[in-house]
Design an enzyme around this catalytic site. Structure first.
Site, PDB file in Angstrom:
ATOM      1  CB  SER A 583      -0.886   0.017   1.255  1.00 43.72           C
ATOM      2  OG  SER A 583      -1.493   1.286   1.404  1.00 43.72           O
ATOM      3  CE1 TYR A 596      -4.432  -1.898   5.512  1.00 43.23           C
ATOM      4  CE2 TYR A 596      -3.664   0.303   4.943  1.00 43.23           C
ATOM      5  CZ  TYR A 596      -4.111  -0.943   4.553  1.00 43.23           C
ATOM      6  OH  TYR A 596      -4.234  -1.242   3.231  1.00 43.23           O
TER       7      TYR A 596
END
Ligand SMILES: [Zn+2]
Length: 706
Positions: A583, A596
């Site tokens: 990501s 995260y």
């Protein structure tokens, strides 16, 4: 005529009078109907094997006069699914006239070109090499099939005598000869010398039967094959136990599968020494009876008989010298043991090629075995794709049936090596291979994409399947997986994928999924770590549970799935790819993202550490960094969208546009965009790259790799 199904025990009587009546008067429709019925019963003919024909009067488009036309199954295709478009239609008088220009058996290949001058229907499928076999027999309807029961007699040492006795002289016999123009003439000669026969047995090959109507041909074919099968059954065991009796006991089912799964990647590695191969495994009872028998060592090296059989399975199988109790966890030891066995097989094949080749023969093809028999465990087959590997297994089972039948009534004989070679390296066969479409970029490769029942994972799996890969789709949600299974079956067919439930935090499930991949396809080449979830909360609201699940799925999951995948890749020893879908958040610091974002950073660094470690194994590890992929993703469940929207001060509906606007290219990112990036990394052009990060985020300067 009324025939009840009880008359037949060894073949399926499927004729439906009502359906046939609807087709009355259209001989071609009846031919297709009959062909489909014949092709539906694998005891009547093997997949893709055999052909059928009819002859009827039709209008000549040039003269308007009635002329006799033959419709015959064209080159390729299968009887079970034959349609009008699969037929070749030829003028019978022109076909017969070819006799006048035939220069003899040394020139028979040139006749194939001339078939084109006989074509009646210009939209015909190309006429097959079997066309003259039908053309010179004067019957309205003809079936040429490869039933195991008939080939067992055709390949028996006393086949001619048995055929004579079994049918009281009503079935003729033509000795083995490669199909072609000359064999067509031989069939006609046999008929002329034996008027009144109802069919002809082709030595080592198959059966011709016929009738005046579609139904008569159908029933004649069924009766002859039923009689052959019945005769074999009556004699089974009379000349001694089947295949000389059992030499060893097969392992119990679960153990067979676990050994096969452990060994398949090793075998795949050996078989892929030239081109990457896809595997298939079966422990069918018919296979076990053969491979566990005393006669295996005598019969297997003899090779197969019917041309269809050995074109699909190669001249003979490799019988592994490996015990059922040998330790397969000692991979190095197993490889050292098997390497000389594969070398000996390749040597045997090269020898066969060298001793049989003609001055104009095509170059030697891949010398690796197609069929590998592991006594006590089962049969592996390897080929360029899953369907071909699976069909090769079916054909070897046909060959086993033939050997069993032959040995029950006489002695099995295989085709002489030179004859086999002349078929395998036939210039017409080579031309057929050359006409085949080029393989796709990922054909021969096996990809496991975690979390591939939806979102980015599914898009990646679909892209890989589009490009020819076999894919192992999976999800931790059985319902979601089932929907994806249906979608993949519809889009790609059953051979292109396997579907397994996978929780990436469970080492035992990971192992089970790799085992399933090994049994379905032989191993794995591409592992994509895509499974994920996200939780967005301010630091104070983050729970320990949030932290643990993110780190378990994203970081530990990537670690465990990669670790187990690398174990399989090392068994194969043909390199591999690990792709990690990370990501933008691995590089960018934003609010409300402690767990995260840091887990993504851990995934990124783990990727680089793996790349640094695995280069020696030719395993490349690369990263794709998406951002803000919104459609069909689990990430957007469980309040993540609300969380991000809140963090950015916009509404959930405004999120896609918000994300697009803050990128350099002002683009919305779709799952397909990520899939394309994955394909770029594994499609062949980037084979010298590892440890890379490829962004697919529309351009976020803060996320540039520094
Ligand atoms: Zn044939």
């Amino acid at each position: 005529m009324s025939v009840t199904t009880t008359k037949f025990k060894h073949v399926s009587y499927l004729w439906d009078e009502k359906k046939a009546a609807e087709l009355a008067g259209d001989e071609v429709a009846l031919l297709i109907y009959r062909s489909n019925l014949l092709g539906a019963d694998l005891r009547l003919t093997n997949y893709g094997g055999g052909n059928t024909s009819c002859k009827a009067m039709a209008k000549d488009p040039l003269t308007g006069k009635d002329t006799e036309v033959m419709w015959v199954k064209g080159s390729g295709g299968d009887l079970g699914t034959l349609k009008r478009s699969g037929l070749a239609a030829l003028y019978v008088d022109r076909l017969l006239a070819l006799k006048n220009v035939y220069r003899g058996i040394d020139h028979e290949d040139e006749m194939v070109e001339l078939f084109n001058h006989c074509i009646y229907d210009l939209s015909s499928k190309a006429p097959s090499i079997d066309t003259p076999l039908h053309g010179f027999l004067p019957f309205a309807h003809i079936d040429h099939l490869h039933p195991d029961a008939a080939i067992a007699i055709a390949a028996a040492k006393d086949g001619k005598k048995i055929t004579q006795e079994l049918f009281g002289g009503k079935i003729g016999w033509v000795e083995w000869q490669r199909p072609g123009f000359d064999l067509g003439l031989k069939l006609r000669q046999c008929l002329d010398e034996n008027p009144g026969i109802r069919g002809i047995m082709l030595g080592s090959h198959g059966l011709f039967t016929w009738g005046n109507t579609a139904y008569e041909s159908y029933i004649n074919t069924l009766e002859v094959i039923e009689r052959c099968a019945q005769y074999l059954e009556e004699n089974l065991g009379k000349r001694g136990p089947v295949f000389g009796g059992e030499k060893l006991k097969a392992l119990p089912g679960a153990e067979r599968l676990s050994r096969a799964a452990a060994l398949a990647p090793v075998l795949r590695g050996f078989c892929s020494s030239k081109v990457k191969m896809i595997g298939h495994f079966t422990d069918d009872a018919r296979v076990l009876e053969f491979i566990d028998s005393n006669d295996l060592s005598r019969l297997a090296p003899m090779g197969t008989s019917c041309p269809d059989h050995f074109l699909r399975t190669k001249i003979s199988p490799l019988v592994l010298d490996l015990g059922v109790a040998d330790d397969l966890s000692d991979v190095k030891g197993v490889k050292e043991r098997l390497a000389p066995q594969f070398e000996a097989y390749r040597e045997m094949y090269a020898q066969y090629y060298a001793s049989c080749k003609h001055p104009n023969s095509p170059a030697m093809r891949d010398p690796n075995p197609v069929v590998i028999l592991y006594p006590g465990v089962g049969m592996f087959t390897f080929s360029k794709d899953k369907q071909t590997a699976r069909v090769a297994a079916e054909f070897y089972i046909n060959a086993i049936n033939v050997m069993k039948g032959s040995e029950a009534v006489s002695s099995y004989t295989s085709l002489p090596r030179q004859e086999a070679f002349n078929i395998e390296y036939w210039l017409l066969e080579e031309a057929k291979l050359q006409r085949m479409p080029k393989p796709k970029a990922l054909s021969g490769r096996i990809a496991l994409v975690t979390g591939s029942a939806g979102g980015i994972g599914k898009a990646i799996a679909k892209k890989f399947a589009d490009e020819g890969a076999c894919v192992v789709i999976n999800d931790n949600d059985e319902q979601r997986l089932e929907a994806a299974r249906k979608e993949f079956a519809g889009a790609y067919g059953k051979d292109a994928f396997a579907g397994e439930v996978l929780d990436v935090t469970s080492p035992s499930r990971i192992r089970a999924v790799y085992d399933a991949a090994a049994l379905a396809f032989g191993g794995v080449d591409i592992v994509v770590n895509c499974a994920g979830l996200s939780i967005s909360k301010p630091l104070q609201d983050h729970t320990e549970k949030d932290w643990d699940i993110l780190y378990d799925v994203l970081v530990k999951g990537q670690f465990l799935v990669t670790q187990a995948g690398v174990e399989v890749m090392r068994k194969q020893d043909i390199g591999g790819d690990v792709l990690n879908i990370v990501s933008k958040n691995a590089l960018v610091s934003g609010p409300n993202n402690a767990a995260y974002g840091s887990a993504k950073a851990a995934q990124l660094h783990l990727s680089r550490l793996n790349a640094a470690e695995l280069g020696g194994d030719r395993i490349r590890v690369n990263v794709v960094n998406p951002d803000a992929v919104i459609s069909d993703s689990k990430i957007w469940e469980s309040g993540w969208a609300e969380g991000r929207a809140k963090a950015y001060g916009v509404s959930v509906a405004e999120l896609p546009a918000y994300y697009a606007k803050r990128t350099l290219l002002n683009e919305i990112i779709l799952p397909e965009d990520i899939a394309n990036a994955c394909y770029v990394l594994v499609g062949g052009l980037m084979n010298k790259s590892t440890g890379n990060v490829l962004n697919v985020d529309g351009g976020v300067a803060m996320a540039f790799v520094r």
